[in-house]
Design a protein around this motif. Structure first.
Motif, PDB file in Angstrom:
ATOM      1  N   VAL A   1      -3.488   8.391  18.887  1.00  0.00           N
ATOM      2  CA  VAL A   1      -2.285   7.563  19.243  1.00  0.00           C
ATOM      3  C   VAL A   1      -1.318   7.450  18.355  1.00  0.00           C
ATOM      4  O   VAL A   1      -1.884   6.471  17.011  1.00  0.00           O
ATOM      5  CB  VAL A   1      -2.985   5.891  20.054  1.00  0.00           C
ATOM      6  CG1 VAL A   1      -1.756   5.460  20.538  1.00  0.00           C
ATOM      7  CG2 VAL A   1      -4.133   6.406  20.914  1.00  0.00           C
ATOM      8  N   PRO A   2      -0.330   7.973  18.274  1.00  0.00           N
ATOM      9  CA  PRO A   2       0.697   7.749  17.180  1.00  0.00           C
ATOM     10  C   PRO A   2       1.141   6.206  17.328  1.00  0.00           C
ATOM     11  O   PRO A   2       1.245   5.587  18.381  1.00  0.00           O
ATOM     12  CB  PRO A   2       2.071   8.478  17.470  1.00  0.00           C
ATOM     13  CG  PRO A   2       1.358   9.573  18.325  1.00  0.00           C
ATOM     14  CD  PRO A   2       0.260   8.853  19.162  1.00  0.00           C
ATOM     15  N   ILE A   3       1.346   5.502  16.079  1.00  0.00           N
ATOM     16  CA  ILE A   3       1.936   4.187  16.148  1.00  0.00           C
ATOM     17  C   ILE A   3       3.148   3.945  15.415  1.00  0.00           C
ATOM     18  O   ILE A   3       3.323   4.635  14.397  1.00  0.00           O
ATOM     19  CB  ILE A   3       0.697   3.160  15.477  1.00  0.00           C
ATOM     20  CG1 ILE A   3      -0.803   3.571  16.135  1.00  0.00           C
ATOM     21  CG2 ILE A   3       1.177   1.833  15.160  1.00  0.00           C
ATOM     22  CD1 ILE A   3      -0.693   2.833  17.369  1.00  0.00           C
ATOM     23  N   THR A   4       4.299   3.263  15.948  1.00  0.00           N
ATOM     24  CA  THR A   4       5.516   3.166  15.625  1.00  0.00           C
ATOM     25  C   THR A   4       5.625   1.932  14.789  1.00  0.00           C
ATOM     26  O   THR A   4       6.559   1.670  14.158  1.00  0.00           O
ATOM     27  CB  THR A   4       6.515   3.014  16.564  1.00  0.00           C
ATOM     28  OG1 THR A   4       6.201   1.999  17.597  1.00  0.00           O
ATOM     29  CG2 THR A   4       6.364   4.338  17.434  1.00  0.00           C
TER      30      THR A   4
ATOM     31  N   MET B   1       0.806  -0.901   0.048  1.00  0.00           N
ATOM     32  CA  MET B   1       0.046  -0.083   0.094  1.00  0.00           C
ATOM     33  C   MET B   1       0.921   1.246   0.017  1.00  0.00           C
ATOM     34  O   MET B   1       1.717   1.214   0.801  1.00  0.00           O
ATOM     35  CB  MET B   1      -0.848   0.020   1.234  1.00  0.00           C
ATOM     36  CG  MET B   1      -2.008   1.096   1.330  1.00  0.00           C
ATOM     37  SD  MET B   1      -2.225   1.756   2.915  1.00  0.00           S
ATOM     38  CE  MET B   1      -3.062   0.174   3.567  1.00  0.00           C
ATOM     39  N   ALA B   2       0.449   2.342  -0.712  1.00  0.00           N
ATOM     40  CA  ALA B   2       1.193   3.523  -1.069  1.00  0.00           C
ATOM     41  C   ALA B   2       0.880   4.226   0.624  1.00  0.00           C
ATOM     42  O   ALA B   2      -0.225   4.580   0.755  1.00  0.00           O
ATOM     43  CB  ALA B   2       0.826   4.240  -2.026  1.00  0.00           C
ATOM     44  N   LEU B   3       2.007   4.876   1.187  1.00  0.00           N
ATOM     45  CA  LEU B   3       1.810   5.323   2.426  1.00  0.00           C
ATOM     46  C   LEU B   3       1.965   6.706   2.299  1.00  0.00           C
ATOM     47  O   LEU B   3       2.390   7.259   1.254  1.00  0.00           O
ATOM     48  CB  LEU B   3       2.938   4.902   3.339  1.00  0.00           C
ATOM     49  CG  LEU B   3       3.028   3.417   3.766  1.00  0.00           C
ATOM     50  CD1 LEU B   3       4.076   3.182   4.773  1.00  0.00           C
ATOM     51  CD2 LEU B   3       1.477   3.114   4.171  1.00  0.00           C
TER      52      LEU B   3
ATOM     53  N   ASN C   1       6.582   0.888   9.097  1.00  0.00           N
ATOM     54  CA  ASN C   1       7.081   1.983   8.729  1.00  0.00           C
ATOM     55  C   ASN C   1       7.324   3.128   9.890  1.00  0.00           C
ATOM     56  O   ASN C   1       7.721   4.152   9.305  1.00  0.00           O
ATOM     57  CB  ASN C   1       6.863   2.367   7.400  1.00  0.00           C
ATOM     58  CG  ASN C   1       7.215   1.526   6.197  1.00  0.00           C
ATOM     59  OD1 ASN C   1       8.462   1.211   5.819  1.00  0.00           O
ATOM     60  ND2 ASN C   1       6.023   0.670   5.656  1.00  0.00           N
ATOM     61  N   GLY C   2       6.488   2.932  10.701  1.00  0.00           N
ATOM     62  CA  GLY C   2       6.731   3.834  11.778  1.00  0.00           C
ATOM     63  C   GLY C   2       5.835   5.296  11.761  1.00  0.00           C
ATOM     64  O   GLY C   2       5.041   5.401  10.921  1.00  0.00           O
ATOM     65  N   ILE C   3       6.205   6.348  12.455  1.00  0.00           N
ATOM     66  CA  ILE C   3       5.422   7.505  12.495  1.00  0.00           C
ATOM     67  C   ILE C   3       5.585   8.154  11.260  1.00  0.00           C
ATOM     68  O   ILE C   3       6.885   8.371  10.448  1.00  0.00           O
ATOM     69  CB  ILE C   3       6.205   8.349  13.735  1.00  0.00           C
ATOM     70  CG1 ILE C   3       5.951   7.519  14.978  1.00  0.00           C
ATOM     71  CG2 ILE C   3       5.372   9.734  13.837  1.00  0.00           C
ATOM     72  CD1 ILE C   3       4.803   7.652  15.684  1.00  0.00           C
TER      73      ILE C   3
ATOM     74  N   GLU D   1      -8.339  14.977  -2.142  1.00  0.00           N
ATOM     75  CA  GLU D   1      -7.676  15.687  -1.292  1.00  0.00           C
ATOM     76  C   GLU D   1      -7.113  14.478  -0.325  1.00  0.00           C
ATOM     77  O   GLU D   1      -7.761  13.352  -0.146  1.00  0.00           O
ATOM     78  CB  GLU D   1      -8.697  16.318  -0.326  1.00  0.00           C
ATOM     79  CG  GLU D   1      -8.601  16.966   1.170  1.00  0.00           C
ATOM     80  CD  GLU D   1      -8.395  16.009   2.086  1.00  0.00           C
ATOM     81  OE1 GLU D   1      -7.441  16.057   2.812  1.00  0.00           O
ATOM     82  OE2 GLU D   1      -9.151  15.013   1.991  1.00  0.00           O
ATOM     83  N   PRO D   2      -5.818  14.561   0.421  1.00  0.00           N
ATOM     84  CA  PRO D   2      -5.244  13.355   0.784  1.00  0.00           C
ATOM     85  C   PRO D   2      -5.614  12.707   2.165  1.00  0.00           C
ATOM     86  O   PRO D   2      -5.334  11.563   2.694  1.00  0.00           O
ATOM     87  CB  PRO D   2      -3.949  13.845   0.920  1.00  0.00           C
ATOM     88  CG  PRO D   2      -3.904  15.223   1.290  1.00  0.00           C
ATOM     89  CD  PRO D   2      -5.079  16.033   0.532  1.00  0.00           C
ATOM     90  N   LEU D   3      -6.537  13.354   3.025  1.00  0.00           N
ATOM     91  CA  LEU D   3      -6.768  12.896   4.215  1.00  0.00           C
ATOM     92  C   LEU D   3      -8.181  13.360   4.904  1.00  0.00           C
ATOM     93  O   LEU D   3      -8.788  12.327   5.333  1.00  0.00           O
ATOM     94  CB  LEU D   3      -5.634  13.123   5.305  1.00  0.00           C
ATOM     95  CG  LEU D   3      -5.611  12.604   6.598  1.00  0.00           C
ATOM     96  CD1 LEU D   3      -5.549  10.846   6.621  1.00  0.00           C
ATOM     97  CD2 LEU D   3      -4.573  13.385   7.571  1.00  0.00           C
TER      98      LEU D   3
HETATM   99  O1  2YG Z   1       1.048   6.860  13.636  1.00  0.00           O
HETATM  100  C1  2YG Z   1       1.563   7.181  12.564  1.00  0.00           C
HETATM  101  O2  2YG Z   1       2.285   8.148  12.419  1.00  0.00           O
HETATM  102  C2  2YG Z   1       1.602   6.118  11.556  1.00  0.00           C
HETATM  103  N1  2YG Z   1       1.823   4.972  12.081  1.00  0.00           N
HETATM  104  C3  2YG Z   1       0.456   6.207  10.659  1.00  0.00           C
HETATM  105  C4  2YG Z   1       0.614   5.302   9.311  1.00  0.00           C
HETATM  106  C5  2YG Z   1      -0.611   5.453   8.181  1.00  0.00           C
HETATM  107  C6  2YG Z   1      -0.418   4.708   7.100  1.00  0.00           C
HETATM  108  N2  2YG Z   1      -1.527   4.825   6.329  1.00  0.00           N
HETATM  109  C7  2YG Z   1      -1.590   5.752   5.142  1.00  0.00           C
HETATM  110  O3  2YG Z   1      -0.500   6.226   4.679  1.00  0.00           O
HETATM  111  C8  2YG Z   1      -2.720   5.842   4.183  1.00  0.00           C
HETATM  112  N3  2YG Z   1      -2.600   4.828   2.897  1.00  0.00           N
HETATM  113  C9  2YG Z   1      -4.028   5.659   4.945  1.00  0.00           C
HETATM  114  C10 2YG Z   1      -4.335   6.911   5.291  1.00  0.00           C
HETATM  115  C11 2YG Z   1      -5.722   7.514   4.735  1.00  0.00           C
HETATM  116  C12 2YG Z   1      -5.648   8.647   4.163  1.00  0.00           C
HETATM  117  N4  2YG Z   1      -4.708   8.590   2.622  1.00  0.00           N
END
Ligand code: 2YG
Ligand code: NAD
Ligand code: MG
Length: 259
Positions: free
Chosen positions: A51-54, A1-3, A57-59, A245-247
């Protein structure tokens, strides 16, 4: 998946304002009203913990702060927990947070601890972007084109079928196409038919997935897909409304779906 990247999330509320202007001009309603109508809910002073999740691929830089900005944009109080992961989760629950927002590389969820509702970003994003496409005020028929039948696209196609639209779809993945035809009853899009659409919902990670032959001169393209599905030379056409729009739009739908 593209992050997502930190750059995708720069200037997010300005991107939202632009998208919301396009949404209003092409559907007659803004994102807040559309979310209220789709989910039948409104914010009610819920406290949101991010809640940030590590893991994996991390934060992602700007991700948690963007979620906080979105929470506040929709009139709610929010905060980012002091620590990530389980320690942050423990803090949020101990503080009495109503709604948790958190994402690893595979799932981005909203969980309302008070009413038990849980939402997944890919489903809510598919529902809300397909809903926006389906509301085009200049549409001459109930035909909608869905490009991409992955996690987001399939959810949007299902939503449109349930709403009684005549759904055409294309995905180069033949298994996904067959599943959507068998389980949802969508029509397979065939460019040889020269059929053109004024309502398009696009959900792929690829650029330029829309060609001139697919769309009418005046149309609405609603796409969460990154990068942009619309080739630059078509985007110059002032009669094509583009919601991309991205988010925020997807995250707003998640919040409304758990209120
Ligand atoms: O807490 C954090 O900073 C990270 N663990 C967040 C990871 C989010 C990964 N997901 C994406 O990048 C998206 N493909 C999904 C989010 C939807 C908005 N495009
Ligand atoms: P996915 O990998 O599950 O599905 C993508 C699908 O697109 C695949 O089935 C693939 O075969 C198909 N595809 C690729 N090229 C195509 C083409 N030219 N024509 C038709 N179909 C094509 O991905 P997903 O989780 O559904 O996400 C889709 C996109 O949406 C990604 O770019 C993702 O980052 C983005 N996204 C954005 C938001 C947001 O809020 N803006 C939220 C979630 C996901
Ligand atoms: Mg979004």
């Amino acid at each position: 998946m593209a992050l997502l990247t930190p750059e995708d999330l720069e200037d997010l509320l300005n991107k939202l304002r632009q998208s919301n202007e396009t949404i209003k001009a092409s559907t007659g309603k803004g994102i807040t009203e559309i979310c209220e109508e789709v989910y039948g809910t409104r914010p009610a002073s819920q406290k949101v913990a991010i809640v940030p999740i590590t893991a994996g691929n991390g934060i992602i830089g700007n991700f948690s702060s963007s979620l906080l900005a979105i929470t506040e944009y929709f009139g709610l109080e929010g905060y980012i927990t002091d620590h990530p992961d389980i320690t942050g989760y423990h803090q949020a629950v101990s503080d009495g947070a109503d709604i948790l927002l958190m994402a690893d590389d595979h799932m981005f969820i909203a969980h309302n601890l008070k009413n038990g509702k849980i939402a997944a970003n890919h489903i809510c994003t598919g529902v809300i972007y397909s809903e926006i496409a389906s509301r085009f005020i200049h549409a001459g028929s109930k035909d909608v084109m869905v490009i991409g039948l992955g996690r987001v696209g399939y959810a949007g196609a299902e939503h449109l079928v349930k709403k009684g639209f005549n759904v055409y779809a294309y995905d180069p993945n033949t298994e996904f196409m067959e599943k959507a035809i068998e389980e949802l009853g969508v029509n397979a899009y065939d460019s040889a038919d020269h059929k053109k659409f004024s309502m398009v919902f696009e959900a792929t990670p690829n650029a330029n997935t829309i060609s001139e032959g697919m769309i009418t001169d005046r149309c609405l393209i609603s796409t969460p897909g990154i990068p942009c599905a619309l080739p630059a030379e078509l985007a110059e056409n002032g009669d094509i409304d583009l919601v991309m729009e991205p988010l925020v739009i997807g995250a707003a739908a998640m919040l409304y779906s758990v209120f």
